[in-house]
Write an enzyme that holds these catalytic residues in place. Structure first.
Site, PDB file in Angstrom:
ATOM      1  N   GLU A 102       0.831  -1.208   0.000  1.00 41.53           N
ATOM      2  CA  GLU A 102       0.000   0.000   0.000  1.00 41.53           C
ATOM      3  C   GLU A 102       0.868   1.260   0.000  1.00 41.53           C
ATOM      4  O   GLU A 102       2.081   1.204   0.270  1.00 41.53           O
ATOM      5  CB  GLU A 102      -0.926   0.010   1.226  1.00 41.53           C
ATOM      6  CG  GLU A 102      -0.187   0.032   2.556  1.00 41.53           C
ATOM      7  CD  GLU A 102      -1.006   0.659   3.676  1.00 41.53           C
ATOM      8  OE1 GLU A 102      -1.494   1.797   3.499  1.00 41.53           O
ATOM      9  OE2 GLU A 102      -1.145   0.017   4.733  1.00 41.53           O
ATOM     10  N   LYS A 137      -3.822  -1.885  14.551  1.00 43.10           N
ATOM     11  CA  LYS A 137      -3.038  -0.935  15.334  1.00 43.10           C
ATOM     12  C   LYS A 137      -3.588  -0.812  16.755  1.00 43.10           C
ATOM     13  O   LYS A 137      -4.793  -0.742  16.941  1.00 43.10           O
ATOM     14  CB  LYS A 137      -3.056   0.434  14.660  1.00 43.10           C
ATOM     15  CG  LYS A 137      -2.142   0.483  13.446  1.00 43.10           C
ATOM     16  CD  LYS A 137      -2.142   1.833  12.795  1.00 43.10           C
ATOM     17  CE  LYS A 137      -3.315   2.010  11.863  1.00 43.10           C
ATOM     18  NZ  LYS A 137      -3.117   1.528  10.515  1.00 43.10           N
TER      19      LYS A 137
HETATM   20  N1  PSU Z   1      -0.589   0.683   8.833  1.00 46.39           N
HETATM   21  C1  PSU Z   1       0.445   1.463   9.212  1.00 46.39           C
HETATM   22  N2  PSU Z   1       0.369   2.796   8.940  1.00 46.39           N
HETATM   23  C2  PSU Z   1      -0.700   3.313   8.255  1.00 46.39           C
HETATM   24  C3  PSU Z   1      -1.786   2.488   7.875  1.00 46.39           C
HETATM   25  C4  PSU Z   1      -1.675   1.180   8.196  1.00 46.39           C
HETATM   26  O1  PSU Z   1       1.411   0.981   9.810  1.00 46.39           O
HETATM   27  O2  PSU Z   1      -0.697   4.505   7.975  1.00 46.39           O
HETATM   28  C5  PSU Z   1      -2.981   3.033   7.104  1.00 46.39           C
HETATM   29  C6  PSU Z   1      -3.510   1.932   6.178  1.00 46.39           C
HETATM   30  O3  PSU Z   1      -3.532   2.446   4.875  1.00 46.39           O
HETATM   31  C7  PSU Z   1      -4.894   1.613   6.675  1.00 46.39           C
HETATM   32  C8  PSU Z   1      -5.311   2.972   7.166  1.00 46.39           C
HETATM   33  O4  PSU Z   1      -5.721   1.091   5.659  1.00 46.39           O
HETATM   34  O5  PSU Z   1      -4.126   3.417   7.875  1.00 46.39           O
HETATM   35  C9  PSU Z   1      -6.536   2.918   8.039  1.00 46.39           C
HETATM   36  O6  PSU Z   1      -7.136   4.183   8.035  1.00 46.39           O
HETATM   37  P1  PSU Z   1      -8.618   4.382   8.645  1.00 46.39           P
HETATM   38  O7  PSU Z   1      -8.474   4.047  10.085  1.00 46.39           O
HETATM   39  O8  PSU Z   1      -8.947   5.831   8.387  1.00 46.39           O
HETATM   40  O9  PSU Z   1      -9.516   3.441   7.879  1.00 46.39           O
END
Ligand code: PSU
Ligand code: MN
Length: 305
Positions: A24, A158
């Protein structure tokens, strides 16, 4: 018409039936500061090559969907300001408008499936945010896992999230959560948690077979592989907990909402831990890239048998 551009390395791999691992780009633009973001992206690509698979970093640049980024494009994206953070809801709109955007887990899964790539490595998936019972903030990554047949290797969700609720939703959606090599779910910066592993597998070959089995059974959706951060690189949950609480309280006080929540929390944790959260994040992404490369190689072996 959708304009898809494959990097030379990826195009060659595709026509030869070689294993490919998707990566990604939101982690580059919104997850890590420059220049560590670009350095990490390069290391991760090399980690995948070392397993015998080919990396394909995915992003939208000026309305073109790139499957694999050439070195100059990666460097430019890593420094670009105001890049959109694309998920299922805004991916097509960005392409239609000729915009530039980084793909989250959800959008990268969609692109990987379009490109015929079955395995994807990242850091952590999005999930159910703490306080979701009032904010309704649940990442689109979870529903994507339920409907797009890509195996996603992450270090769990996370730890800024509500982990029990996140795994509860995944179970409701029928997403297999397979923990690699241990009996409890990893918690991103920490290798272990007190939540039992819904499923456990100890080899890349088993994970590859489970992915293909779902396909044979006609089950939509992917698999989440929860790969613990190497113990030597982890930050104990107790160390991190007060910083997470502080970052969450600040987000709340400043009215940070929707797409900005995750990038805000990651950036604040980087500051509050004096960079330690980033060092751990880099170690876990690289660890996930290696496992994803092995899984992709096993899938390619089965396909050629
Ligand atoms: N994992 C990481 N850092 C990130 C992300 C994931 O270590 O920045 C990103 C990914 O792209 C994931 C997104 O899909 O954060 C999730 O965002 P949200 O909580 O707004 O859906
Ligand atoms: Mn959200």
């Amino acid at each position: 018409m959708i304009d898809i551009r494959y990097a030379a390395e990826v195009a060659t791999a595709k026509s030869a039936g070689k294993p490919i691992v998707a990566l990604e780009s939101t982690i580059i633009t919104h997850g890590m500061p420059y220049p560590q973001n670009v350095e990490t992206a390069r290391l991760v690509e090399d980690d995948i090559r070392a397993t015998g698979a080919v990396p394909a970093t995915i992003a939208v640049l000026d309305g073109v969907l790139h499957i694999g980024l050439e070195a100059a494009a990666l460097d430019a994206l890593g420094q670009a300001q105001n890049v959109a953070k694309l998920s299922r809801a805004d991916f097509a709109a960005c392409l239609a408008r000729g915009g530039t955007g980084a793909t989250t887990v959800a959008a990268t899964m969609i692109a990987a499936r379009m490109a015929g790539i079955h395995v994807f490595a990242t850091g952590g998936i999005g999930g159910v945010h703490r306080g979701a019972e009032t904010s309704f903030d649940i990442s689109a990554d979870l529903r994507e896992l339920a409907q797009t047949a890509v195996t996603v290797v992450a270090a769990g969700a996370k730890a800024i999230l509500d982990l029990p609720k996140t795994y509860e939703v995944l179970e409701t959606l029928g997403v297999p959560v397979i923990v690699y090599g241990q009996d409890n779910v990893p918690a991103f910066w920490s290798a272990t948690s007190d939540m039992p592993a819904p499923l456990r597998m100890d080899s890349a070959a088993q994970i590859a077979r489970a992915h293909l089995m779902r396909g044979e059974m006609g089950l939509p959706g992917g698999q989440l592989i929860a790969n613990p951060i190497p113990v030597g690189a982890q930050i104990p949950a107790e160390t991190l907990a007060p910083f997470i609480d502080q970052a969450l309280a600040e987000a709340d006080a400043q009215g940070i909402a929707a797409k900005s929540v995750t990038p805000f929390l990651l950036a604040r944790l980087f500051e509050l831990t004096k960079g330690a959260s980033l060092t751990a994040n880099i170690a876990l992404v690289r660890n996930n890239a290696r496992l994803a490369g092995e899984i992709a190689c096993e899938m390619a072996k089965i396909a050629q048998a």
